[in-house]
Design an enzyme around this catalytic site. Structure first.
Site, PDB file in Angstrom:
ATOM      1  N   ASN A   1     -46.436  18.661  28.835  1.00  0.00           N
ATOM      2  CA  ASN A   1     -47.360  18.457  29.953  1.00  0.00           C
ATOM      3  C   ASN A   1     -47.323  16.972  30.290  1.00  0.00           C
ATOM      4  O   ASN A   1     -47.902  16.162  29.571  1.00  0.00           O
ATOM      5  CB  ASN A   1     -48.770  18.906  29.524  1.00  0.00           C
ATOM      6  CG  ASN A   1     -49.818  18.602  30.586  1.00  0.00           C
ATOM      7  OD1 ASN A   1     -49.486  18.202  31.703  1.00  0.00           O
ATOM      8  ND2 ASN A   1     -51.081  18.793  30.232  1.00  0.00           N
ATOM      9  N   TRP A   2     -46.636  16.666  31.372  1.00  0.00           N
ATOM     10  CA  TRP A   2     -46.466  15.238  31.713  1.00  0.00           C
ATOM     11  C   TRP A   2     -47.719  14.630  32.330  1.00  0.00           C
ATOM     12  O   TRP A   2     -47.773  13.434  32.573  1.00  0.00           O
ATOM     13  CB  TRP A   2     -45.270  15.071  32.653  1.00  0.00           C
ATOM     14  CG  TRP A   2     -43.941  15.184  31.965  1.00  0.00           C
ATOM     15  CD1 TRP A   2     -43.716  15.520  30.658  1.00  0.00           C
ATOM     16  CD2 TRP A   2     -42.641  14.948  32.531  1.00  0.00           C
ATOM     17  NE1 TRP A   2     -42.371  15.514  30.382  1.00  0.00           N
ATOM     18  CE2 TRP A   2     -41.691  15.165  31.516  1.00  0.00           C
ATOM     19  CE3 TRP A   2     -42.200  14.585  33.804  1.00  0.00           C
ATOM     20  CZ2 TRP A   2     -40.311  15.023  31.740  1.00  0.00           C
ATOM     21  CZ3 TRP A   2     -40.826  14.450  34.026  1.00  0.00           C
ATOM     22  CH2 TRP A   2     -39.897  14.660  32.995  1.00  0.00           C
ATOM     23  N   LYS A   3     -48.696  15.468  32.636  1.00  0.00           N
ATOM     24  CA  LYS A   3     -49.951  14.983  33.242  1.00  0.00           C
ATOM     25  C   LYS A   3     -49.622  14.107  34.459  1.00  0.00           C
ATOM     26  O   LYS A   3     -48.681  14.410  35.183  1.00  0.00           O
ATOM     27  CB  LYS A   3     -50.805  14.265  32.181  1.00  0.00           C
ATOM     28  CG  LYS A   3     -51.024  15.146  30.942  1.00  0.00           C
ATOM     29  CD  LYS A   3     -52.053  14.617  29.986  1.00  0.00           C
ATOM     30  CE  LYS A   3     -52.207  15.569  28.812  1.00  0.00           C
ATOM     31  NZ  LYS A   3     -53.253  15.180  27.873  1.00  0.00           N
TER      32      LYS A   3
ATOM     33  N   HIS B   1     -57.061  23.272  31.630  1.00  0.00           N
ATOM     34  CA  HIS B   1     -56.955  22.112  30.732  1.00  0.00           C
ATOM     35  C   HIS B   1     -58.294  21.364  30.731  1.00  0.00           C
ATOM     36  O   HIS B   1     -58.953  21.273  31.772  1.00  0.00           O
ATOM     37  CB  HIS B   1     -55.824  21.194  31.211  1.00  0.00           C
ATOM     38  CG  HIS B   1     -55.431  20.177  30.179  1.00  0.00           C
ATOM     39  ND1 HIS B   1     -56.212  19.082  29.890  1.00  0.00           N
ATOM     40  CD2 HIS B   1     -54.351  20.112  29.364  1.00  0.00           C
ATOM     41  CE1 HIS B   1     -55.623  18.378  28.932  1.00  0.00           C
ATOM     42  NE2 HIS B   1     -54.489  18.983  28.592  1.00  0.00           N
TER      43      HIS B   1
ATOM     44  N   GLU C   1     -58.918  18.360  30.796  1.00  0.00           N
ATOM     45  CA  GLU C   1     -58.957  17.245  31.755  1.00  0.00           C
ATOM     46  C   GLU C   1     -59.303  17.734  33.156  1.00  0.00           C
ATOM     47  O   GLU C   1     -59.793  16.963  33.973  1.00  0.00           O
ATOM     48  CB  GLU C   1     -57.615  16.494  31.717  1.00  0.00           C
ATOM     49  CG  GLU C   1     -57.504  15.662  30.447  1.00  0.00           C
ATOM     50  CD  GLU C   1     -56.093  15.371  29.999  1.00  0.00           C
ATOM     51  OE1 GLU C   1     -55.142  15.574  30.783  1.00  0.00           O
ATOM     52  OE2 GLU C   1     -55.929  14.947  28.832  1.00  0.00           O
TER      53      GLU C   1
ATOM     54  N   GLY D   1     -54.697  13.035  22.896  1.00  0.00           N
ATOM     55  CA  GLY D   1     -54.415  11.624  23.165  1.00  0.00           C
ATOM     56  C   GLY D   1     -55.081  10.655  22.204  1.00  0.00           C
ATOM     57  O   GLY D   1     -55.134   9.455  22.467  1.00  0.00           O
TER      58      GLY D   1
ATOM     59  N   SER E   1     -52.258  15.583  20.129  1.00  0.00           N
ATOM     60  CA  SER E   1     -51.628  14.578  19.255  1.00  0.00           C
ATOM     61  C   SER E   1     -50.473  15.135  18.417  1.00  0.00           C
ATOM     62  O   SER E   1     -50.275  14.700  17.277  1.00  0.00           O
ATOM     63  CB  SER E   1     -52.679  13.902  18.360  1.00  0.00           C
ATOM     64  OG  SER E   1     -53.607  13.193  19.160  1.00  0.00           O
TER      65      SER E   1
ATOM     66  N   GLY F   1     -48.544  16.359  25.221  1.00  0.00           N
ATOM     67  CA  GLY F   1     -48.756  15.387  26.283  1.00  0.00           C
ATOM     68  C   GLY F   1     -47.881  14.160  26.075  1.00  0.00           C
ATOM     69  O   GLY F   1     -46.702  14.149  26.416  1.00  0.00           O
ATOM     70  N   GLY F   2     -48.448  13.126  25.475  1.00  0.00           N
ATOM     71  CA  GLY F   2     -47.768  11.834  25.344  1.00  0.00           C
ATOM     72  C   GLY F   2     -46.359  11.919  24.779  1.00  0.00           C
ATOM     73  O   GLY F   2     -45.428  11.275  25.294  1.00  0.00           O
TER      74      GLY F   2
END
Ligand code: 13P
Length: 254
Positions: free
Chosen positions: A10-12, A93, A95, A171, A211, A232-233
């Site tokens: 998920n590159w957000k 999500h 977010e 994150g 994470s 994510g990251g």
């Protein structure tokens, strides 16, 4: 026959066209790791370009509008995403639930639209730190999922995946423990069987997110009832993302 591990990036809100080289590298590496199903959800602006570059990986979106078309400035429908090459959409999500006030009901109507457009839905759920500390995490997550998932789903095994992402693990570098993940995924499994029947409910993949990185992936992906990861990251470079995919493939070997 268990499904392949599902590793989704998920590159957000990250990535310009300069990131297309990473997408190409991910796709090339995925061709060498066929025991793992690899997918990426770039921002809308890169969706079609990544889709055109990808021979192996599936490309998906990070949200959609519940309607099909019309006067909704700034919104994008599921049909439009499918037309741009999206095979799945991440919905619910935290977010979006927290940053955009999305209710369970809205998330469910989005999921119905995505399924109608022929896409798979990755339905996210997860509790805040406060809810976990109050001992109510499992009840909260099950209520959230029950209210967000469509009831009538044709072939849920293919068209639905769940992503358990505790808000406090996203994150932060503080992943959930193997025990917490196993317990939550076990409870989600029971719900899926209840909703979609034994035959399909038992195999729908439940991803863990929060994470995940190449160092902890093997341990986290080895937890009970974990069918993959939503990342994510660590999905923003081919090296770290495919490090996680490699770990997932090794677990399957055992
Ligand atoms: P991180 O992997 O950066 O913790 O993000 C997880 C996530 O929110 C994926 O959807």
């Amino acid at each position: 026959m268990p499904q392949r591990p599902y590793i989704v990036g998920n590159w957000k809100m990250n990535g310009t066209r300069a990131m297309l080289s990473e997408a190409r590298a991910i796709d090339r590496a995925a061709q060498r790791h066929m025991k793992v199903e690899v997918a990426v959800a770039p921002p809308y602006t890169l969706l079609h370009a990544v889709h055109r570059e990808a021979a192996q990986i599936a490309v998906g979106a990070q949200d959609c509008h519940p309607g099909e078309e019309g006067a909704h400035t700034g919104d994008i429908s599921a049909t439009m995403l499918a037309d741009a090459g999206a095979k799945f959409v991440i919905l619910g999500h935290s977010e979006r639930r927290m940053g955009h006030g999305e209710s369970n009901e809205l998330v469910r109507t989005k999921a119905e639209a995505a399924l109608d457009a022929g896409m798979r839905v990755i339905m996210c759920c997860g509790e805040t730190e406060e809810t976990r500390n109050s001992g109510k995490a499992t009840g909260f997550v099950l209520d959230q999922l029950r209210a967000s998932l469509p009831e009538q789903v044709e072939n849920p095994l293919e068209s639905i995946a769940i992503a358990y992402e505790p808000v406090w693990a996203i994150g932060t570098g503080k992943a959930a423990t193997v025990q917490d993940i196993g317990e939550m995924h076990g409870a989600i499994r029971t719900l899926l069987i209840d909703l979609y029947g034994e035959e399909q409910g038992i195999e729908i993949r439940i991803l863990y997110g929060g994470s995940v990185n190449p160092e902890n992936a093997r341990e986290l992906l080895g937890a009970d009832e974990v069918g993959g990861a939503l990342i994510g990251g660590a999905s923003l470079t081919a090296d770290s993302f495919m490090g996680i995919a490699l770990a997932a493939g090794e677990i399957e070997d055992n």
